[in-house]
Motif scaffolding. Structure first.
Motif, PDB file in Angstrom:
ATOM      1  N   TYR A   1     122.819  -7.468  59.663  1.00  4.79           N
ATOM      2  CA  TYR A   1     123.630  -8.130  58.628  1.00  4.79           C
ATOM      3  C   TYR A   1     123.395  -7.556  57.228  1.00  4.79           C
ATOM      4  CZ  TYR A   1     125.026 -11.475  62.169  1.00  4.79           C
ATOM      5  OH  TYR A   1     125.568 -12.046  63.299  1.00  4.79           O
TER       6      TYR A   1
ATOM      7  N   TYR B   1     125.889 -14.173  55.408  1.00  2.27           N
ATOM      8  CA  TYR B   1     124.996 -13.364  56.243  1.00  2.27           C
ATOM      9  C   TYR B   1     124.503 -12.124  55.503  1.00  2.27           C
ATOM     10  CZ  TYR B   1     125.270 -16.325  60.339  1.00  2.27           C
ATOM     11  OH  TYR B   1     125.123 -17.386  61.212  1.00  2.27           O
TER      12      TYR B   1
ATOM     13  N   ASP C   1     127.511 -19.769  68.857  1.00  2.00           N
ATOM     14  CA  ASP C   1     128.057 -18.694  68.032  1.00  2.00           C
ATOM     15  C   ASP C   1     129.041 -17.831  68.812  1.00  2.00           C
ATOM     16  OD1 ASP C   1     127.935 -17.769  65.328  1.00  2.00           O
ATOM     17  OD2 ASP C   1     127.004 -15.920  66.055  1.00  2.00           O
TER      18      ASP C   1
ATOM     19  N   ARG D   1     139.071  -5.313  62.654  1.00  5.69           N
ATOM     20  CA  ARG D   1     138.013  -6.324  62.741  1.00  5.69           C
ATOM     21  C   ARG D   1     138.064  -7.093  64.059  1.00  5.69           C
ATOM     22  NH1 ARG D   1     135.932  -8.438  57.660  1.00  5.69           N
ATOM     23  NH2 ARG D   1     135.995  -6.668  56.248  1.00  5.69           N
TER      24      ARG D   1
ATOM     25  N   CYS E   1     131.517 -16.653  55.832  1.00  4.95           N
ATOM     26  CA  CYS E   1     130.851 -16.191  57.049  1.00  4.95           C
ATOM     27  C   CYS E   1     130.164 -14.852  56.781  1.00  4.95           C
ATOM     28  CB  CYS E   1     131.907 -16.080  58.144  1.00  4.95           C
ATOM     29  SG  CYS E   1     131.518 -14.906  59.405  1.00  4.95           S
ATOM     30  N   GLN E   2     130.890 -13.960  56.183  1.00  4.86           N
ATOM     31  CA  GLN E   2     130.339 -12.629  55.933  1.00  4.86           C
ATOM     32  C   GLN E   2     129.390 -12.615  54.722  1.00  4.86           C
ATOM     33  OE1 GLN E   2     133.269 -10.024  56.989  1.00  4.86           O
ATOM     34  NE2 GLN E   2     132.087  -8.165  56.718  1.00  4.86           N
TER      35      GLN E   2
ATOM     36  N   TYR F   1     141.518 -14.058  62.626  1.00  6.33           N
ATOM     37  CA  TYR F   1     141.924 -12.726  62.149  1.00  6.33           C
ATOM     38  C   TYR F   1     143.320 -12.373  62.685  1.00  6.33           C
ATOM     39  CZ  TYR F   1     137.523 -11.023  60.010  1.00  6.33           C
ATOM     40  OH  TYR F   1     136.457 -10.814  59.188  1.00  6.33           O
TER      41      TYR F   1
ATOM     42  N   GLU G   1     128.751 -23.293  57.022  1.00 11.68           N
ATOM     43  CA  GLU G   1     127.723 -22.287  57.350  1.00 11.68           C
ATOM     44  C   GLU G   1     126.338 -22.943  57.305  1.00 11.68           C
ATOM     45  OE1 GLU G   1     127.721 -19.223  58.480  1.00 11.68           O
ATOM     46  OE2 GLU G   1     129.870 -18.976  58.480  1.00 11.68           O
TER      47      GLU G   1
ATOM     48  N   GLU H   1     128.845 -10.260  68.470  1.00 11.54           N
ATOM     49  CA  GLU H   1     127.836  -9.676  67.598  1.00 11.54           C
ATOM     50  C   GLU H   1     126.626  -9.468  68.487  1.00 11.54           C
ATOM     51  OE1 GLU H   1     127.694 -11.732  63.807  1.00 11.54           O
ATOM     52  OE2 GLU H   1     129.526 -10.654  63.340  1.00 11.54           O
TER      53      GLU H   1
ATOM     54  N   PHE I   1     126.015 -25.162  60.289  1.00 13.41           N
ATOM     55  CA  PHE I   1     125.892 -24.428  61.557  1.00 13.41           C
ATOM     56  C   PHE I   1     124.420 -24.095  61.850  1.00 13.41           C
ATOM     57  CE2 PHE I   1     126.600 -21.172  64.761  1.00 13.41           C
ATOM     58  CZ  PHE I   1     127.776 -21.548  65.367  1.00 13.41           C
TER      59      PHE I   1
ATOM     60  N   TYR J   1     132.119 -19.544  68.478  1.00 12.22           N
ATOM     61  CA  TYR J   1     132.563 -19.418  67.078  1.00 12.22           C
ATOM     62  C   TYR J   1     133.258 -18.071  66.860  1.00 12.22           C
ATOM     63  CZ  TYR J   1     132.187 -18.562  62.055  1.00 12.22           C
ATOM     64  OH  TYR J   1     132.469 -18.240  60.748  1.00 12.22           O
ATOM     65  N   LEU J   2     132.662 -17.001  67.407  1.00 12.97           N
ATOM     66  CA  LEU J   2     133.228 -15.664  67.195  1.00 12.97           C
ATOM     67  C   LEU J   2     134.582 -15.507  67.892  1.00 12.97           C
ATOM     68  CD1 LEU J   2     129.963 -13.529  67.472  1.00 12.97           C
ATOM     69  CD2 LEU J   2     131.211 -14.122  65.387  1.00 12.97           C
TER      70      LEU J   2
HETATM   71  C1  LIG Z   1     128.534 -19.306  62.152  1.00 12.14           C
HETATM   72  C2  LIG Z   1     128.471 -17.854  61.850  1.00 12.14           C
HETATM   73  N1  LIG Z   1     128.789 -17.442  60.610  1.00 12.14           N
HETATM   74  C3  LIG Z   1     128.748 -16.146  60.316  1.00 12.14           C
HETATM   75  C4  LIG Z   1     128.387 -15.208  61.255  1.00 12.14           C
HETATM   76  C5  LIG Z   1     128.326 -13.754  60.927  1.00 12.14           C
HETATM   77  N2  LIG Z   1     129.566 -13.079  61.153  1.00 12.14           N
HETATM   78  C6  LIG Z   1     130.460 -13.491  62.055  1.00 12.14           C
HETATM   79  S1  LIG Z   1     131.866 -12.519  62.035  1.00 12.14           S
HETATM   80  C7  LIG Z   1     131.259 -11.573  60.803  1.00 12.14           C
HETATM   81  C8  LIG Z   1     132.016 -10.463  60.199  1.00 12.14           C
HETATM   82  C9  LIG Z   1     132.993  -9.836  61.077  1.00 12.14           C
HETATM   83  O1  LIG Z   1     134.066  -9.353  60.371  1.00 12.14           O
HETATM   84  C10 LIG Z   1     130.003 -11.988  60.435  1.00 12.14           C
HETATM   85  C11 LIG Z   1     129.199 -11.349  59.402  1.00 12.14           C
HETATM   86  C12 LIG Z   1     128.069 -15.667  62.545  1.00 12.14           C
HETATM   87  N3  LIG Z   1     127.723 -14.811  63.531  1.00 12.14           N
HETATM   88  N4  LIG Z   1     128.113 -16.979  62.813  1.00 12.14           N
END
Ligand SMILES: Cc1ncc(C[n+]2csc(CCO)c2C)c(N)n1
Length: 252
Positions: A167, A141, A44, A74, A137-138, A55, A209, A82, A212, A47-48
């Protein structure tokens, strides 16, 4: 129904499958194997990093200073990682975040696929497509964490309380609303083909998602004998790396 809501409706079976996935249910019930948590955190983090870049690419296609500011803010938050949820997962796994970060990471197939999916849409797509590709992604979660709270009412004693409350927070929900509002602002000016591309980007990210979480749960790796998640304390054997697939600590 707004365009964003219509995408969410199409993806509902995927969101449902995500909620029922053993990794998510493990978060909800406070029980997951340490290796899965470590695999998740290390993948992750990469991923971030990719998400921040996406962005950045959205910022370059923004049409107004307000849109630019949204992505700029952001990126700042994301570059901090995170940390709250990741620290929570590491604590439950019985390792420090620093220990996890010290180990080189090879992107597992799903993390690799998801990163390239987002980067490809970010490079070739419209601003609307980029918003659609990052939105699940958002949304996943926020929905997942809020549903866990509804169903399990976790207290501060819950092992994953920090993860869930991070979250489920109003701030996270507000961030989601900002993105759906932007998508709904862009959709009316888009051509049919562009709308279809947005839908496809959203659905593919939703599926990824799901994948993952599955990747972390199954400790996914490229080949049965190749490198993959390895226990902390064990240095990966560089000779066994498949040189074509290895990415060590890369910002892809
Ligand atoms: C695979 C994966 N998917 C979603 C998230 C959660 N997430 C990542 S960025 C973000 C919002 C930022 O603007 C959020 C909610 C994660 N950690 N890993």
């Amino acid at each position: 129904m707004s365009f964003a809501q219509s995408l969410r409706q199409d993806a509902d079976p995927i969101f449902e499958a995500i909620y029922l996935h053993p990794f998510v249910q493990g978060i909800a019930k406070g029980q997951l194997p340490p290796e899965s948590l470590i695999h998740y955190v290390s993948q992750d983090t990469e991923y971030l990093n990719t998400y921040s870049k996406v962005y950045g690419m959205a910022l370059s296609k923004a049409q107004t200073p307000d849109q630019m500011r949204l992505f700029y803010n952001r990126i700042g938050i994301l570059l901090e990682g995170e940390l709250i949820p990741h620290l929570n997962l590491c604590r439950v796994a019985g390792v420090t975040h620093d220990e996890v970060m010290q180990h080189p990471v090879e992107l597992a197939p799903t993390a690799h696929h998801y990163a390239r999916h987002m980067l490809c849409v970010a490079q070739q797509g419209t601003l609307g497509e980029i918003v659609a590709v990052v939105l699940p992604c958002q949304w996943v979660y926020v929905d997942t964490a809020r549903r866990i709270i509804e169903e399990f009412q976790p207290t501060t004693e819950h092992p994953f309380y920090d993860w869930i409350s991070f979250y489920a927070s109003d701030e996270m929900h507000q961030g989601l609303m900002e993105l759906t509002a932007l998508l709904d602002h862009l959709a009316p000016g888009a051509r049919e083909l562009d709308l279809a591309m947005m839908r496809s980007a959203f659905l593919d990210s939703s599926r990824l998602e799901y994948q993952f979480f599955d990747m972390a749960f199954t400790l996914q790796k490229w080949t049965p004998s190749g490198p993959g998640a390895y226990p902390l304390g064990e240095k990966p054997d560089s000779d066994s790396f498949d040189s074509l697939s290895v990415r060590v600590n890369t910002c892809v």
